[in-house]
Motif scaffolding. Structure first.
Motif, PDB file in Angstrom:
ATOM      1  N   THR A   2      65.915  45.553  -2.316  1.00 53.93           N
ATOM      2  CA  THR A   2      66.402  44.767  -1.186  1.00 53.93           C
ATOM      3  C   THR A   2      66.042  43.294  -1.350  1.00 53.93           C
ATOM      4  O   THR A   2      66.871  42.399  -1.108  1.00 53.93           O
ATOM      5  CB  THR A   2      65.812  45.316   0.132  1.00 53.93           C
ATOM      6  N   LEU A   3      64.804  43.038  -1.795  1.00 56.37           N
ATOM      7  CA  LEU A   3      64.368  41.651  -2.007  1.00 56.37           C
ATOM      8  C   LEU A   3      65.136  40.995  -3.150  1.00 56.37           C
ATOM      9  O   LEU A   3      65.545  39.833  -3.055  1.00 56.37           O
ATOM     10  CB  LEU A   3      62.866  41.613  -2.288  1.00 56.37           C
TER      11      LEU A   3
ATOM     12  N   LEU B  34      72.660  38.201  -2.092  1.00 59.11           N
ATOM     13  CA  LEU B  34      73.519  39.004  -1.229  1.00 59.11           C
ATOM     14  C   LEU B  34      72.947  39.030   0.179  1.00 59.11           C
ATOM     15  O   LEU B  34      71.833  39.515   0.386  1.00 59.11           O
ATOM     16  CB  LEU B  34      73.621  40.442  -1.754  1.00 59.11           C
ATOM     17  N   PRO B  35      73.655  38.523   1.174  1.00 59.10           N
ATOM     18  CA  PRO B  35      73.175  38.615   2.557  1.00 59.10           C
ATOM     19  C   PRO B  35      73.000  40.072   2.967  1.00 59.10           C
ATOM     20  O   PRO B  35      73.583  40.983   2.364  1.00 59.10           O
ATOM     21  CB  PRO B  35      74.281  37.931   3.371  1.00 59.10           C
ATOM     22  N   TYR B  36      72.222  40.291   4.015  1.00 56.30           N
ATOM     23  CA  TYR B  36      71.923  41.667   4.429  1.00 56.30           C
ATOM     24  C   TYR B  36      73.167  42.447   4.838  1.00 56.30           C
ATOM     25  O   TYR B  36      73.249  43.654   4.613  1.00 56.30           O
ATOM     26  CB  TYR B  36      70.918  41.665   5.587  1.00 56.30           C
ATOM     27  N   TYR B  37      74.170  41.786   5.436  1.00 54.80           N
ATOM     28  CA  TYR B  37      75.351  42.539   5.853  1.00 54.80           C
ATOM     29  C   TYR B  37      76.156  43.010   4.642  1.00 54.80           C
ATOM     30  O   TYR B  37      76.834  44.034   4.701  1.00 54.80           O
ATOM     31  CB  TYR B  37      76.215  41.727   6.820  1.00 54.80           C
TER      32      TYR B  37
ATOM     33  N   SER C 275      69.347  44.831  10.313  1.00 51.70           N
ATOM     34  CA  SER C 275      68.039  44.614  10.946  1.00 51.70           C
ATOM     35  C   SER C 275      66.952  45.416  10.232  1.00 51.70           C
ATOM     36  O   SER C 275      65.811  44.959  10.079  1.00 51.70           O
ATOM     37  CB  SER C 275      68.097  45.016  12.426  1.00 51.70           C
ATOM     38  N   THR C 276      67.312  46.612   9.761  1.00 49.33           N
ATOM     39  CA  THR C 276      66.358  47.437   9.011  1.00 49.33           C
ATOM     40  C   THR C 276      66.033  46.788   7.672  1.00 49.33           C
ATOM     41  O   THR C 276      64.870  46.713   7.256  1.00 49.33           O
ATOM     42  CB  THR C 276      66.940  48.847   8.789  1.00 49.33           C
ATOM     43  N   LEU C 277      67.077  46.306   6.972  1.00 53.48           N
ATOM     44  CA  LEU C 277      66.874  45.642   5.687  1.00 53.48           C
ATOM     45  C   LEU C 277      66.004  44.393   5.856  1.00 53.48           C
ATOM     46  O   LEU C 277      65.135  44.107   5.026  1.00 53.48           O
ATOM     47  CB  LEU C 277      68.227  45.266   5.075  1.00 53.48           C
ATOM     48  N   ALA C 278      66.241  43.658   6.932  1.00 56.00           N
ATOM     49  CA  ALA C 278      65.444  42.457   7.198  1.00 56.00           C
ATOM     50  C   ALA C 278      63.983  42.828   7.442  1.00 56.00           C
ATOM     51  O   ALA C 278      63.068  42.142   6.970  1.00 56.00           O
ATOM     52  CB  ALA C 278      66.012  41.708   8.401  1.00 56.00           C
ATOM     53  N   ALA C 279      63.759  43.927   8.169  1.00 51.73           N
ATOM     54  CA  ALA C 279      62.385  44.364   8.424  1.00 51.73           C
ATOM     55  C   ALA C 279      61.696  44.779   7.125  1.00 51.73           C
ATOM     56  O   ALA C 279      60.520  44.475   6.906  1.00 51.73           O
ATOM     57  CB  ALA C 279      62.389  45.529   9.422  1.00 51.73           C
ATOM     58  N   TRP C 280      62.423  45.461   6.244  1.00 49.96           N
ATOM     59  CA  TRP C 280      61.838  45.837   4.955  1.00 49.96           C
ATOM     60  C   TRP C 280      61.455  44.598   4.153  1.00 49.96           C
ATOM     61  O   TRP C 280      60.378  44.546   3.547  1.00 49.96           O
ATOM     62  CB  TRP C 280      62.846  46.659   4.147  1.00 49.96           C
TER      63      TRP C 280
END
Length: 476
Positions: free
Chosen positions: A174-175, A183-186, A202-207
């Motif tokens: 993800t990072l 690549l943006p989270y969406y 939002s989950t990816l951002a939290a990770w």
């Protein structure tokens, strides 16, 4: 029969103009390819132009071969143009496909004897399997002593996110997707959905937040490593920072510090700051006199931005080295502004000679480089300095030519410091290349959502961009 003849005649009439059109289009694309002037485009435009032209040329050749009814590689010209392909790396997994004739008896009439295998032809082609999402199933057995009422079980294996479902590999992916592949989270959410996995942005951002926090100790150790270098490069680049109170964005900066371009163990570190003032690099590099070990000392290669004057004076023992590329850009700008400038053309010619000498010295040791600079580059620099002074006396004050000449003359000591130190590069271009990924990310992410998010990006980018010159896989 008559209808067949008429249809064939019509096909021939249509085929000839199509062949002529495709041949003309292919010739025009080749003329563009070899006749285009790179100076008329930016580097990004040039790259896009070349990629698009390659796509178009391949498509036109395929269409032309289809129209002619010939396979792509049947022409001698095609085989001559074909570039020599690099062998595929040994570490890649091989999937072997064997092809043998169904009947290995001699096909010659009257023979029919069994044939003997005398060799083989091997062709290797490249394929890819899209990212596989899989599950680690951890089973912790429970063991009990019925007489002692004692239960024994292995401790849970620690994870980056103990209370979540991703393991370190998915957090790293993800990072890397965000900060290396931009690549943006969406976009990542949509890519994961193709594998049947629901990962809201939002989950990816939290990770990413948890992963960035886990990397902080490594970032601190990396900072100590980078700042242990005697020669550092420094530069900064703007990024947009969301300002929720005003509903707008404001300008923030990423400051970058890298070990010398000649350092055998390269490394770069970034610091996200909400401004461009001198207080930010002073805080990062430290300030103070005496034997304060927390304050960096050495030679700093930088441009002539005024904030660096305060950085240099904040701690005794810091030496300023200039960037010849910035001096050259002043003459580039003069040439662009005036269309034709004898002063700019001559200056660029003289500076090009310095760069030619520097390219020859890049593979030498520090002492050898310094010796060759003294014997070869020093006389060229002396001639350039004398010429700059002479031309400055000939141009009026306040003119564009005077400004370009003044930049080099006013900062001559810093611009020639590499004549005293073989570990100091002639310019700051190596660090500017390390800042370029931020420009790519800027277009993909658009902005940093907060100062904390900006510093988290700096942590990840520091590590992955330092991994690249060592040929380490950033994900690993």
């Amino acid at each position: 029969m008559l209808q067949q003849i008429q249809r064939l005649a019509q096909d021939i009439r249509l085929k000839d103009p199509k062949l002529e059109k495709l041949t003309f289009e292919l010739a025009r694309h080749k003329a563009w390819k070899f006749g285009a002037k790179s100076e008329a485009m930016s580097a990004e435009q040039r790259r896009l132009f070349e990629e698009t032209l390659t796509e178009d040329e391949a498509a036109l050749e395929a269409l032309l071969n289809q129209a002619q009814g010939t396979p792509p590689d049947n022409t001698a010209a095609s085989s001559r143009r074909k570039p020599r392909r690099q062998p595929l790396l040994d570490h890649l997994r091989r999937v072997q496909h064997d092809y043998e004739p169904e009947d290995t008896a001699c096909p010659i009439p009257g023979c029919g004897k069994p044939m003997v295998r005398v060799g083989e032809d091997i062709t290797e082609k490249l394929d890819i399997v899209p990212a596989e999402v899989f599950v680690h199933r951890h089973v912790y057995g429970k063991w009990a002593c019925r007489c002692c009422q004692r239960l024994v079980q292995e401790a849970v294996e620690p994870q980056i996110i103990d209370d979540g479902m991703p393991v370190a590999g998915l957090v790293a992916h993800t990072l890397i997707s965000r900060f290396v592949d931009h690549l943006p989270y969406y976009h990542q959410e949509a890519i994961n959905a193709r594998s049947g996995v629901h990962t809201p942005r939002s989950t990816l951002a939290a990770w990413s937040g948890r992963g960035g926090a886990a990397l902080e100790p490594l970032y601190d150790a990396h900072k100590r490593f980078v700042l242990s270098a005697r020669v550092l490069h420094a530069d900064e680049t703007p990024v947009a920072l969301l300002d929720p109170g005003r509903g707008k964005t404001k300008k923030a900066y990423v400051w970058a510090y890298a070990r010398s371009a000649f350092d055998p163990v390269p490394g770069v570190i970034y610091d996200f700051c909400e401004g461009r003032g001198a207080q930010y690099p002073i805080a990062f590099l430290g300030a103070g006199g005496g034997q304060d070990e927390r304050s960096w000392r050495g030679t700093l290669v930088r441009d002539e931005y005024k904030a660096y004057d305060s950085v240099m004076s904040a701690t005794p023992g810091r030496i300023a080295a200039g960037c010849l590329a910035h001096a050259r850009r002043k003459f580039d700008e003069l040439l662009l502004d005036s269309g034709k400038s004898a002063v700019a053309e001559e200056a660029l010619h003289r500076i090009a000679e310095i760069y030619r000498l520097e390219r020859e010295l890049s593979a030498l040791t520090s002492d050898e480089r310094l010796s060759r600079r003294c014997s070869h580059a020093k006389p060229v620099r002396a001639d350039l300095h004398a010429w700059l002074q002479l031309e400055r006396s000939r141009v009026p004050d306040g003119s564009s030519a005077a400004k370009a000449l003044n930049y080099s003359l006013n900062h001559w000591e810093a611009l020639t410091h590499n004549l005293l130190d073989g570990d100091v590069n002639v310019d700051n271009n190596s660090l500017e290349n390390l800042i370029r990924p931020w420009a790519v990310g800027r277009r993909a992410w658009l902005l940093a959502g907060s100062a904390l998010a900006g510093q988290r990006a700096a942590v990840v980018m520091s590590l992955v961009q330092s991994a690249k010159p060592h040929r380490h896989d950033p994900w690993a």
